[in-house]
Write a protein that holds these residues in place. Structure first.
Motif, PDB file in Angstrom:
ATOM      1  N   LEU A 265       0.595  -1.023  -0.083  1.00 42.15           N
ATOM      2  CA  LEU A 265      -0.096  -0.069   0.043  1.00 42.15           C
ATOM      3  C   LEU A 265       0.932   1.291   0.075  1.00 42.15           C
ATOM      4  O   LEU A 265       2.020   1.479   0.666  1.00 42.15           O
ATOM      5  CB  LEU A 265      -0.915  -0.085   1.334  1.00 42.15           C
ATOM      6  N   ASP A 266       0.390   2.259  -0.511  1.00 49.29           N
ATOM      7  CA  ASP A 266       1.050   3.543  -0.828  1.00 49.29           C
ATOM      8  C   ASP A 266       0.822   4.132   0.626  1.00 49.29           C
ATOM      9  O   ASP A 266      -0.097   4.669   0.778  1.00 49.29           O
ATOM     10  CB  ASP A 266       0.509   4.329  -1.865  1.00 49.29           C
ATOM     11  N   GLU A 267       1.724   4.166   1.234  1.00 43.06           N
ATOM     12  CA  GLU A 267       1.438   4.834   3.126  1.00 43.06           C
ATOM     13  C   GLU A 267       1.360   6.420   2.678  1.00 43.06           C
ATOM     14  O   GLU A 267       0.533   6.958   3.680  1.00 43.06           O
ATOM     15  CB  GLU A 267       2.545   4.515   3.846  1.00 43.06           C
ATOM     16  N   GLY A 268       2.044   6.824   1.676  1.00 45.27           N
ATOM     17  CA  GLY A 268       1.926   8.319   1.664  1.00 45.27           C
ATOM     18  C   GLY A 268       0.519   8.649   1.327  1.00 45.27           C
ATOM     19  O   GLY A 268      -0.206   9.684   1.704  1.00 45.27           O
ATOM     20  N   LEU A 269      -0.254   8.049   0.455  1.00 49.93           N
ATOM     21  CA  LEU A 269      -1.717   8.269   0.047  1.00 49.93           C
ATOM     22  C   LEU A 269      -2.503   7.987   0.820  1.00 49.93           C
ATOM     23  O   LEU A 269      -3.435   8.517   1.091  1.00 49.93           O
ATOM     24  CB  LEU A 269      -1.684   7.278  -1.309  1.00 49.93           C
ATOM     25  N   LEU A 270      -1.998   6.838   1.849  1.00 50.02           N
ATOM     26  CA  LEU A 270      -3.191   6.551   2.799  1.00 50.02           C
ATOM     27  C   LEU A 270      -3.001   7.509   3.787  1.00 50.02           C
ATOM     28  O   LEU A 270      -4.322   7.879   4.279  1.00 50.02           O
ATOM     29  CB  LEU A 270      -2.371   5.133   3.532  1.00 50.02           C
ATOM     30  N   ARG A 271      -1.903   8.154   4.304  1.00 52.70           N
ATOM     31  CA  ARG A 271      -1.977   9.280   5.163  1.00 52.70           C
ATOM     32  C   ARG A 271      -2.859  10.334   4.599  1.00 52.70           C
ATOM     33  O   ARG A 271      -3.330  10.967   5.429  1.00 52.70           O
ATOM     34  CB  ARG A 271      -0.722   9.359   5.598  1.00 52.70           C
ATOM     35  N   ALA A 272      -2.457  10.688   3.540  1.00 52.37           N
ATOM     36  CA  ALA A 272      -3.191  11.989   2.916  1.00 52.37           C
ATOM     37  C   ALA A 272      -4.553  11.775   2.810  1.00 52.37           C
ATOM     38  O   ALA A 272      -5.504  12.694   3.165  1.00 52.37           O
ATOM     39  CB  ALA A 272      -2.596  12.172   1.436  1.00 52.37           C
ATOM     40  N   MET A 273      -5.158  10.504   2.565  1.00 56.77           N
ATOM     41  CA  MET A 273      -6.515  10.363   2.316  1.00 56.77           C
ATOM     42  C   MET A 273      -7.304  10.434   3.838  1.00 56.77           C
ATOM     43  O   MET A 273      -8.354  10.913   4.071  1.00 56.77           O
ATOM     44  CB  MET A 273      -6.961   8.982   1.809  1.00 56.77           C
ATOM     45  N   TRP A 274      -6.383   9.758   4.929  1.00 59.94           N
ATOM     46  CA  TRP A 274      -6.885  10.015   6.228  1.00 59.94           C
ATOM     47  C   TRP A 274      -6.982  11.315   6.699  1.00 59.94           C
ATOM     48  O   TRP A 274      -8.201  11.830   7.179  1.00 59.94           O
ATOM     49  CB  TRP A 274      -5.938   9.277   7.233  1.00 59.94           C
ATOM     50  N   GLN A 275      -5.993  12.189   6.221  1.00 62.55           N
ATOM     51  CA  GLN A 275      -6.249  13.889   6.361  1.00 62.55           C
ATOM     52  C   GLN A 275      -7.133  14.351   6.056  1.00 62.55           C
ATOM     53  O   GLN A 275      -7.963  15.238   6.123  1.00 62.55           O
ATOM     54  CB  GLN A 275      -4.839  14.434   6.263  1.00 62.55           C
ATOM     55  N   PHE A 276      -7.604  14.171   4.529  1.00 62.60           N
ATOM     56  CA  PHE A 276      -8.390  14.520   3.570  1.00 62.60           C
ATOM     57  C   PHE A 276      -9.773  14.396   4.149  1.00 62.60           C
ATOM     58  O   PHE A 276     -10.572  15.076   4.021  1.00 62.60           O
ATOM     59  CB  PHE A 276      -8.047  13.952   2.103  1.00 62.60           C
ATOM     60  N   SER A 277     -10.030  12.970   4.549  1.00 56.72           N
ATOM     61  CA  SER A 277     -11.259  12.702   5.182  1.00 56.72           C
ATOM     62  C   SER A 277     -11.692  13.598   6.292  1.00 56.72           C
ATOM     63  O   SER A 277     -12.889  13.926   6.409  1.00 56.72           O
ATOM     64  CB  SER A 277     -11.381  11.254   5.533  1.00 56.72           C
ATOM     65  N   ALA A 278     -10.821  14.183   6.823  1.00 56.43           N
ATOM     66  CA  ALA A 278     -11.486  14.868   8.003  1.00 56.43           C
ATOM     67  C   ALA A 278     -12.019  16.405   7.496  1.00 56.43           C
ATOM     68  O   ALA A 278     -12.631  16.932   8.356  1.00 56.43           O
ATOM     69  CB  ALA A 278     -10.150  15.317   9.003  1.00 56.43           C
ATOM     70  N   SER A 279     -11.661  16.614   6.282  1.00 57.25           N
ATOM     71  CA  SER A 279     -12.119  18.126   5.751  1.00 57.25           C
ATOM     72  C   SER A 279     -13.606  17.945   5.042  1.00 57.25           C
ATOM     73  O   SER A 279     -14.084  19.078   4.835  1.00 57.25           O
ATOM     74  CB  SER A 279     -11.165  18.671   4.885  1.00 57.25           C
ATOM     75  N   LEU A 280     -14.170  16.666   4.981  1.00 60.14           N
ATOM     76  CA  LEU A 280     -15.332  16.422   4.371  1.00 60.14           C
ATOM     77  C   LEU A 280     -16.536  16.289   5.383  1.00 60.14           C
ATOM     78  O   LEU A 280     -16.331  16.058   6.531  1.00 60.14           O
ATOM     79  CB  LEU A 280     -15.086  15.184   3.704  1.00 60.14           C
TER      80      LEU A 280
END
Length: 658
Positions: A265-280
């Motif tokens: 798994l792309d760990e960078g993309l994983l962390r980015a999507m976790w942070q991005f989900s907080a803004s929705l």
């Protein structure tokens, strides 16, 4: 069942017997079931059936004195085994085999098997699932069925709920089978490959579905490798304790053998999507649902995600699907999965920090992980070390495993709600065996309360009343968090409850042994439901027996029935009651908004189960049960698609190697 139809390793079924063809489609199986019901002969209608059962029990009991007169059962067992190998389980041989098994049980345990247990054993050998009331002796019925099949030379797997029960029941079975020249063993987690192979070589092997499934997968991986004998002797006959839990509640549980992926798994993309989900924001950016699509992204969220990808990740900009999938998973982990409800956090610095919880039993599922990045997202949410990404090398679901057995049977106390589903997915009928003694359970109904504070106060009042009378009380909750919160409220009120949930599973046997003492107060999750035998003290029986208080509404009525079935066993007294808070999350999630508002009004008027509130709850639960059935059918068909695709990939690789 003649000798040629008995599944066992040999010329007829091969060295490793197992089924290959998939189960029929849901609608086709239901149509077949209806046809069988309409065309069944008059001899199987209730009156004739009861007379036939009475004749069968009389024949078994008439054969028992012949074996009871024998000082040593080895010689008659050897004679009977030779006849079974030659002729199979014909009706006369089945009667004699069960009589011999019943005699061995009585000598080893001091318990004389009664008529319902004999009928249950016969039904299981005829590929039926048997519904027996809790406390009616399912374990002995399973043991007699296993002994009879073992006498006929069939390798038997008895599937239990956990390693503790597997070891306990295997030891009892070994004492029963030893005078017959047979043996039994348990397959538990600590065993190595050699120990497992030796255990499965026994005539009867006790194990959990998880251990059985992983051993089967290892056999499939090692198939064709020289010098590596299989662990199992095939999938011949499985007798399943708590059959509805295994075949329905755990049906979709994936059993996966995986290895660490070098580039997962792309760990960078994983962390980015976790942070991005907080803004929705819900509604405008996503909607929470259920079934196969728990989270749906709106067009607004996709536009924002595409803009983010163009700025931060070129690969995601070219193909937005991996980022969108991770974003949906991140939203589900953030808003849908709850700590101490869906999972526990243990040893935050280890790879196995996140431990999943079984929704139907409340027990932990060690070694089981979410896939597609969900496990890593939960670790991010809880601040744990990210577990390494893995690659699947072999997998099967629990349902796929048991569909490959040549013969299945089992028992449970809660089968009638799922009889059509069990026939549709496994082609298994459900037989009800009447209890030996009439039930003395007092049903105090369903009480609707306005909120959780009122429900907690009602629990405290009932706990004080039971303590004053010396009556033991078992309070059932839905999750670890709810269990801890209710226990703390009881302590604040001056009571001393014992707590039983997934964090306290090491002390389970001790807590259960004290739960039937006079005035005992136990707060538990559904761990106290299936497979829990609470011995009630005679003084507590005089005070009314064990009282069970259910404080949660489970989507499955079977789970609630299992909890309530802990009391009033084998004709003993007992009482059950259900307290529901109308504003609780579970009720709000199951019922429409208008129904919840109506229930608030009903709760304010203190209406009980005889009013409109209980009727509405029953109708809504029936609708939820139908939705769960549809979802399980979809999941099953999807698993068949996945397995077919994987088989084609393996075939293509084999052809390429040639």
């Amino acid at each position: 069942m003649n000798g040629f139809s008995l599944p066992r390793p040999g010329l007829a079924f091969g060295p490793y017997p197992q089924r290959q063809e998939p189960a029929p489609a849901l609608w086709l199986a239901w149509a077949d079931r209806l046809g069988q019901q309409l065309t069944q002969p008059a001899s199987v209608w209730p009156g004739q059936r009861r007379r036939e059962e009475a004749r069968f029990v009389a024949a078994v009991q008439a054969a028992q004195p012949v074996f009871q007169a024998e000082a040593d059962l080895a010689e008659p067992a050897a004679t009977l085994r030779a006849e079974l190998l030659r002729h199979g389980l014909t009706p006369p041989l089945l009667q004699r085999s069960l009589a011999l098994a019943a005699t061995a049980v009585q000598r080893a345990t001091g318990l004389a098997p009664h008529a319902p247990q004999l009928l249950a054993a016969r039904a299981m050998l005829a590929q039926q699932l048997v519904e027996m009331d809790t406390g009616e002796g399912k374990s002995l019925a399973l043991l007699m069925a296993a002994a009879t099949a073992a006498l006929a030379g069939v390798p038997v797997h008895v599937v239990t709920a956990n390693d503790y029960l597997a070891q306990r029941d295997a030891e009892q079975c070994a004492r029963v089978l030893a005078p017959l020249g047979l043996c039994a063993a348990a397959v538990t987690t600590p065993l190595d490959a050699a120990g497992r192979r030796a255990a499965y070589a026994a005539d009867v092997a006790y194990c959990t579905a998880r251990e059985l499934g992983f051993d089967y997968l290892r056999d499939q991986l090692q198939q064709g490798q020289p010098g590596t004998p299989p662990v199992l002797r095939g999938l011949n006959l499985a007798l399943i304790d708590e059959a509805d839990s295994v075949l329905i509640d755990q049906a979709g549980t994936p059993l996966v053998i995986a290895v660490q992926a070098p580039s997962g798994l792309d760990e960078g993309l994983l962390r980015a999507m976790w942070q991005f989900s907080a803004s929705l924001a819900e509604s405008s950016d996503y909607r929470l649902g259920g079934g196969s699509q728990p989270v749906a992204l709106t067009d607004s969220a996709l536009v924002r995600l595409r803009a983010w990808a163009h700025t931060h990740d070129e690969r995601a900009a070219h193909d937005l699907r991996p980022a969108a999938e991770l974003l949906r998973h991140a939203l589900w982990v953030r808003h849908g999965l709850r700590r101490d409800h869906d999972y526990l956090v243990q040893a935050p610095d280890g790879d196995d920090a996140i431990v999943l919880l079984d929704a139907s039993t409340g027990r932990t599922l060690p070694g089981t992980r979410w896939s597609r990045g969900i496990q890593q997202l939960v670790a991010l949410k809880e601040g744990c070390t990210l577990p390494p990404a893995t690659r699947t090398v072999e997998q099967i679901t629990v349902q796929g495993l048991f569909e490959r057995y040549w013969r299945l049977g089992g028992a449970s106390g809660t089968l009638r709600e799922s009889r059509f589903e069990l026939f549709a997915f496994y082609r298994l009928g459900v037989t009800r065996v009447q209890p030996r003694l009439p039930s003395r359970r007092l049903d105090l109904g369903v009480r609707l309360l306005p909120d959780e504070a009122a429900r907690t106060q009602a629990v405290i009042e009932r706990a004080r009343d039971c303590a004053a009378r010396g009556q033991p009380l078992l309070v059932g909750t839905l999750s670890v968090a709810a269990c801890d919160a209710l226990a703390q409220a009881l302590r604040d009120a001056g009571l001393q409850p014992a707590v039983l949930h997934a964090r306290e599973d090491g002390a389970e046997a001790e807590l259960v042994s004290r739960a039937g003492a006079p005035g005992a107060l136990t707060v538990a999750t559904h761990m106290a439901g299936r497979g829990t035998d609470i011995a009630v003290h005679p003084a507590a029986q005089d005070a009314g027996g064990l009282r069970v208080l259910a404080c949660a509404l489970n989507p499955s009525r079977r789970v609630l029935r299992q909890l309530l079935g802990r009391t009033a066993r084998q004709g003993a007294p007992g009482a059950v009651e259900t307290l529901l808070a109308v504003n609780c999350d579970t009720l709000q999630g199951l019922l429409p908004h208008a129904a919840c508002r109506l229930l608030v009004t009903i709760a304010a008027k203190s209406m009980t189960r005889h009013g409109a509130g209980a009727h509405m709850l029953a109708r809504c639960l029936q609708h939820v049960t139908q939705e769960l059935l549809t979802w399980r059918d979809f999941r099953r068909r999807w698993q068949l698609v996945v397995q077919t695709r994987r088989s084609r990939e393996l075939l293509a690789r084999a052809r390429g190697a040639v």
